[in-house]
Design a protein around this motif. Sequence first.
Motif, PDB file in Angstrom:
ATOM      1  N   GLY A 142       1.256   3.163  13.002  1.00 41.94           N
ATOM      2  CA  GLY A 142       2.531   3.717  13.854  1.00 41.94           C
ATOM      3  C   GLY A 142       2.159   4.429  15.284  1.00 41.94           C
ATOM      4  N   ALA A 143       3.024   4.964  15.760  1.00 45.36           N
ATOM      5  CA  ALA A 143       2.639   5.902  16.991  1.00 45.36           C
ATOM      6  C   ALA A 143       1.780   6.715  16.584  1.00 45.36           C
ATOM      7  N   ARG A 250       3.006   6.344  10.639  1.00 45.16           N
ATOM      8  CA  ARG A 250       2.962   5.748   9.318  1.00 45.16           C
ATOM      9  C   ARG A 250       1.834   6.167   8.292  1.00 45.16           C
ATOM     10  N   GLY A 251       1.246   7.258   8.739  1.00 43.00           N
ATOM     11  CA  GLY A 251       0.075   7.745   7.822  1.00 43.00           C
ATOM     12  C   GLY A 251      -1.055   8.237   8.415  1.00 43.00           C
ATOM     13  N   ASN A 265       2.087   6.151   4.528  1.00 42.11           N
ATOM     14  CA  ASN A 265       3.334   6.706   4.258  1.00 42.11           C
ATOM     15  C   ASN A 265       4.183   5.436   3.772  1.00 42.11           C
ATOM     16  N   GLU A 266       5.096   5.552   2.517  1.00 45.03           N
ATOM     17  CA  GLU A 266       5.922   4.486   2.376  1.00 45.03           C
ATOM     18  C   GLU A 266       7.146   4.169   3.288  1.00 45.03           C
ATOM     19  N   ALA A 284       6.317   9.701   0.164  1.00 47.70           N
ATOM     20  CA  ALA A 284       5.504   9.493  -0.699  1.00 47.70           C
ATOM     21  C   ALA A 284       4.438   8.269   0.144  1.00 47.70           C
ATOM     22  N   THR A 285       3.020   8.506  -0.342  1.00 51.65           N
ATOM     23  CA  THR A 285       1.998   7.953   0.392  1.00 51.65           C
ATOM     24  C   THR A 285       1.194   7.053  -0.907  1.00 51.65           C
ATOM     25  N   TRP A 286       0.746   5.891  -0.280  1.00 48.61           N
ATOM     26  CA  TRP A 286      -0.412   5.261  -0.910  1.00 48.61           C
ATOM     27  C   TRP A 286      -1.664   5.668  -0.282  1.00 48.61           C
TER      28      TRP A 286
END
Length: 383
Positions: A142-143, A250-251, A265-266, A284-286
Amino acid sequence: MSVVRLGIAGLGNMGRHHAQTVLDGKISGCQLTAVCDVDAPRLKPYTTLQTFTDYRELIRSGAIDALLVATPHYSHTPIGIAAFKAGLHVLMEKPISVHKADAQKLIAAYTNKKLVFAAMFNQRTDPHYQKIRELVQKGELGAIQRIQWTITDWFRSQAYYNSGGWRATWKGEGGGVLINQCVHNIDLYQWIFGMPQKIRAVCHIGRYHDIEVEDEVTATWEYANGTTASLITSTGEAPGVNRLEVAGDRGRLTLENGHLTFWRNEIPTSRYSRTTNEAYQVPATWKIEIPIRDRGEQHTGILKNFTNAILHGEKLLAPGVEGIHSVELINAMLLASFKDKAITLPIKAAEYERLLQQLIRQSTFRKKVRRYRGAAGNYLLDC
């Protein structure tokens, strides 16, 4: 052309390393035909090749199609320009030049685009960094919000600095940890994330060693989109660390000790923040461990790519013209530190050149040079 006849200018540790790589037959389609060094005794192991003590004679010899420049930093620009004028392909060791003004002169001389101009940024062959670049460019994170890279595993002793009169001086090397060791990481920084808009930095001069250049740097970079980045590097810290962390919407991605990990990140952080009813709970994350096979072919890989670009038109991994970016970032960090203010990019090339010339003129540093007497097998024994 079926074989590239390669000449090497400069037979210090890297020049000898590259020469042996080619002589060992590791570069298909490349033949080492000539070498050059101002120190004639260094030519003795190469009696089967044409040898020179003046790079101009090597360039005029007609014995080579391409030149690998592995000489001290300041000579990169004039040697590269002379090679281009003679119609030679050029592979330039890092950095392509010491300062932006010289880099501009070198690139301006590269007018014949039929020639191949590459830079020895061997870390670009590392699959870890290639994967990170791919993930960033595809938007998988993501950004980008924040980047932090701590590279303090460049430890060097005083014996290292004492091993050469040119080493770690403004006149001889043009800088310290930034221009010598960390230039690889700085190239990767801009290769993956692009160029920042503004830089602040604290460059400590001789904090851990008896030298007149920087051996520890803490810098912050600001990008036009608001992304912030930090760079910390040192040759005086042990045990050191090499840890890259990238935070995105996004993570988060980390690279340390050869392990590349992505906490995905989910739901993107920005959307979660806008829509959740929770005050403290995070998305929640993977956790994804990304398997990477090795560190890539490094110097050998760049030499192969350079040769294949000449013979077959292969796309360059490290185009020489991109070398100006790491030079500019290094110049900007030193400018920011010496002037104690934020520096906006692009920098004015003449401004940094004036600072560098001032540092050279005003230097009262007296270098202590001692022959290296460390462990057998260390390349400094032959320098």
